[in-house]
Scaffold this motif. Structure first.
Motif, PDB file in Angstrom:
ATOM      1  N   ASP A 111       0.847  -1.199   0.000  1.00  0.00           N
ATOM      2  CA  ASP A 111       0.000   0.000   0.000  1.00  0.00           C
ATOM      3  C   ASP A 111       0.881   1.248   0.000  1.00  0.00           C
ATOM      4  OD1 ASP A 111      -1.892   1.927   0.299  1.00  0.00           O
ATOM      5  OD2 ASP A 111      -2.729   1.176   2.183  1.00  0.00           O
TER       6      ASP A 111
ATOM      7  N   GLU B  74      -0.600   4.429  -0.508  1.00  0.00           N
ATOM      8  CA  GLU B  74      -1.560   5.533  -0.499  1.00  0.00           C
ATOM      9  C   GLU B  74      -1.003   6.784   0.174  1.00  0.00           C
ATOM     10  OE1 GLU B  74      -6.214   6.465   0.837  1.00  0.00           O
ATOM     11  OE2 GLU B  74      -5.250   4.559   1.361  1.00  0.00           O
TER      12      GLU B  74
ATOM     13  N   PRO C  25      -1.388   1.291  -5.269  1.00  0.00           N
ATOM     14  CA  PRO C  25      -0.705   0.147  -4.655  1.00  0.00           C
ATOM     15  C   PRO C  25       0.243  -0.529  -5.648  1.00  0.00           C
ATOM     16  CG  PRO C  25      -3.012  -0.365  -5.079  1.00  0.00           C
ATOM     17  CD  PRO C  25      -2.850   1.108  -5.308  1.00  0.00           C
TER      18      PRO C  25
ATOM     19  N   GLN D 262       7.145   3.904  -7.785  1.00  0.00           N
ATOM     20  CA  GLN D 262       6.655   2.913  -6.828  1.00  0.00           C
ATOM     21  C   GLN D 262       7.767   1.960  -6.402  1.00  0.00           C
ATOM     22  OE1 GLN D 262       3.479   1.640  -9.582  1.00  0.00           O
ATOM     23  NE2 GLN D 262       2.044   1.892  -7.876  1.00  0.00           N
TER      24      GLN D 262
END
Length: 572
Positions: free
Chosen positions: A293, A295, A301, A347
């Motif tokens: 996760d 966020e 995600p 990410q």
């Protein structure tokens, strides 16, 4: 190596530090403030003093007067105050008496640095999907990546070029099924990678009629994952056929890699990644899939496992990053991919950081824009894909015809045509800022009279021809008095900023800095060539100075070519 800009900025900073009790700025800040005036009458470099007013509590003209006082030295011929600016004029004695001998002595190593000595850079670039030929969309990652490798090597870094092959996934199950149903070893050996593409296309066409083929493909890939001997041998064969094809393109580009470890190599290491993510309580299950996760970092995600428990490429990327750090202990790990993957790498880097690896900050994504051909975007499904080998072949053929018209007696025409034809495409691509989308027009790239690769290579060949006619590079000890024409001074000033351009290209991870600089050198040299007699100069002293200046130009252009994957051509 000390650049002129760095020298001036340090001189200015030292003066500023005396005037300011608590200096907030650094010498690097001063270097960033220096400007190249649009008119040479305003100096070779200019420093605006307006940004120092608040810190020094003085009017810009007063600051300029105080900073400029006594700044002249071996490099700074004159520091002239004009309003709130200081205009700097580089000493002709430095340009001719120190810069020229330095370039003549160092040759193509002029402009290099050693600040990367003892440090390692891993560069992930090119990375095609196995069993598919190169198309022009692969050109960006390949030439940008290799240029960045060359630039870092030029600064003393140990570089590891990694071709992270797309050699794993269900597509190999599909290819195995297609080969067994419709292919033959004889046909594949005869046609090569194009036959693999045809089989892959046929599989998709047949699977639309018979969806059970997709189940067969998944089953065959599962067998491959479990090291089935027959499937493994087929898979290795497909990879070798692909590498044989890719090697032809890499040879034309002059590109080599230190590693071909791709997704299949990383797939063997994902179990450890999943275990570590679980141990650090980072995985969350959502609708059966496992994810990290993100966020609170304003990112979606990061999916790690599918519902069926199989890993995604994100897990392989984490495994690869850890492997590369453990293996190479890199100081930088650079990924050169399309801008469309920017979120994925943001990410990835964040997840690696969350895992507790402080070296995540050493990971860098270098994005680049899209390519279209004559205004038409590439689209695999519609068949609107230009294969790189076809583009190279067309370019080489057209250059060969141009050479036939210009110099039909050229002995090694095929070799020169390849160097110029391939170089034209590289140069055209790298002339643009990497993040910009490119509309590729071959006719423009091949123009010998424009700001193109052929023009640059022709200029390099001209320098070689002049030196050859002169009987080689003379042994000279030039001085400022030898600079008798404005075009000589302008060329020397242009050559003097090569080290600075190298630094800019490395700092910005931007090969186009070098490509555009090459055009500046070519323009300055051709102006000198047209305005000055060189081999036929009035006196031997003038002749030798100008031939030596030509040799300096040859070294700088040749060195810069190397940094952008361009081959040198002594005759065209």
């Amino acid at each position: 190596m000390l650049t002129i800009k760095k020298h001036i900025s340090e001189c200015l900073y030292n003066k500023y530090a005396v005037l300011c009790a608590d200096p907030e700025l650094t010498a690097e800040d001063f270097a960033g403030f220096l400007e190249y005036p649009p008119d040479e009458k305003l100096g070779d470099l200019a420093f605006p003093c307006f940004k120092l007013s608040r810190a020094l509590r003085m009017a810009p003209p007063a600051i300029a007067a105080k900073l400029a006082d006594g700044l002249a030295d071996d490099i700074i011929g004159k520091a002239e105050v004009v309003g709130g600016y200081i205009n700097f004029y580089i000493s002709p004695e430095y340009l001719a008496g120190k810069l020229m001998p330095d370039i003549l002595e160092r040759g193509e190593s002029y402009g290099s640095f050693d600040f990367g000595k003892g440090k390692t850079v891993v560069l992930d670039y090119s990375s095609p999907n196995v069993a598919k030929p190169f198309h022009i969309g692969h050109l960006g990652t390949t030439v940008i990546g290799h240029s960045l490798k060359k630039l870092h090597q030029f600064a003393g870094y140990d570089c590891v070029g990694v071709n992270y092959l797309g050699d794993w996934g269900t597509q190999f199950g599909k290819l195995i099924v297609a080969y067994r149903k419709w292919g033959s070893r004889e046909q594949v050996e005869k046609v090569g990678i194009d036959e693999l593409v045809s089989l892959y296309v046929k599989f998709h066409a047949e699977a639309e009629k018979d969806p059970s083929l997709d189940d067969e493909a998944r089953a065959e890939f599962t067998k491959l994952e479990h090291h089935d001997e027959e499937n493994t041998n087929l898979w290795k064969w497909f990879i070798q056929l692909s590498l044989d094809e890719y090697s032809k393109t890499y040879k034309q580009l002059g590109i080599t890699f230190e590693s071909y470890n791709g997704e299949s190599f990383a797939a063997q290491r994902t179990d450890d990644v999943i275990k570590e993510l679980n141990e650090k309580d980072m995985l969350r299950v959502d609708d059966g899939a496992s994810l990290v996760d993100l966020e609170k970092y304003d990112m979606p995600p990061f999916l790690i496992l599918k519902k069926d428990g199989s890993t995604l490429y994100s897990a392989r990327d984490i495994a690869t990053a850890i492997y590369r750090k453990n293996t190479y202990d890199f100081d930088k790990s650079i990924y050169v991919t399309s801008a469309g993957q920017s979120l994925h790498f943001a990410q990835l880097f964040k997840v690696v950081e969350m895992m507790g690896y402080d070296w995540a900050k050493q990971m860098i994504h270098v994005p680049y824009g899209t390519v279209s051909i004559n205004g038409a975007k590439l689209a695999t499904r519609t068949g609107n894909v230009i294969l790189l080998r076809d583009l190279f072949a067309e370019s080489i053929e057209k250059v060969s015809k141009i050479i036939e018209e210009k110099n039909s007696a050229l002995e090694n025409r095929d070799e020169v045509a390849e160097a110029v034809g391939v170089g034209a495409i590289i140069f055209y691509y790298l002339s643009n800022s990497r993040i910009k989308d490119i509309n590729f027009i071959l006719e423009d790239a091949l123009n010998f009279d424009g700001n193109t690769g052929p023009y640059a290579q022709y200029t390099y060949a001209r320098t070689c021809s002049i030196i050859s006619k002169a009987g080689g590079v003379p042994d000279v000890k030039p001085s400022g008095a030898d600079v008798t024409d404005p075009s000589e001074a302008a060329l020397l000033k242009t050559l003097s900023i090569y080290p600075e351009k190298v630094l800019n290209a490395i700092d910005e991870l931007e090969p186009s800095v070098i490509t555009r600089y090459i055009l500046d050198v070519c323009a300055a040299f051709n102006r000198f060539y047209h305005e000055c007699q060189i081999v036929t100069a009035d006196s031997p002293k003038v002749r030798d100075f100008r031939v030596a200046l030509t040799a300096c130009t040859r070294s700088v252009i040749g060195s810069a070519f190397e940094l952008i994957c361009m081959r040198k051509t002594e005759k065209i």
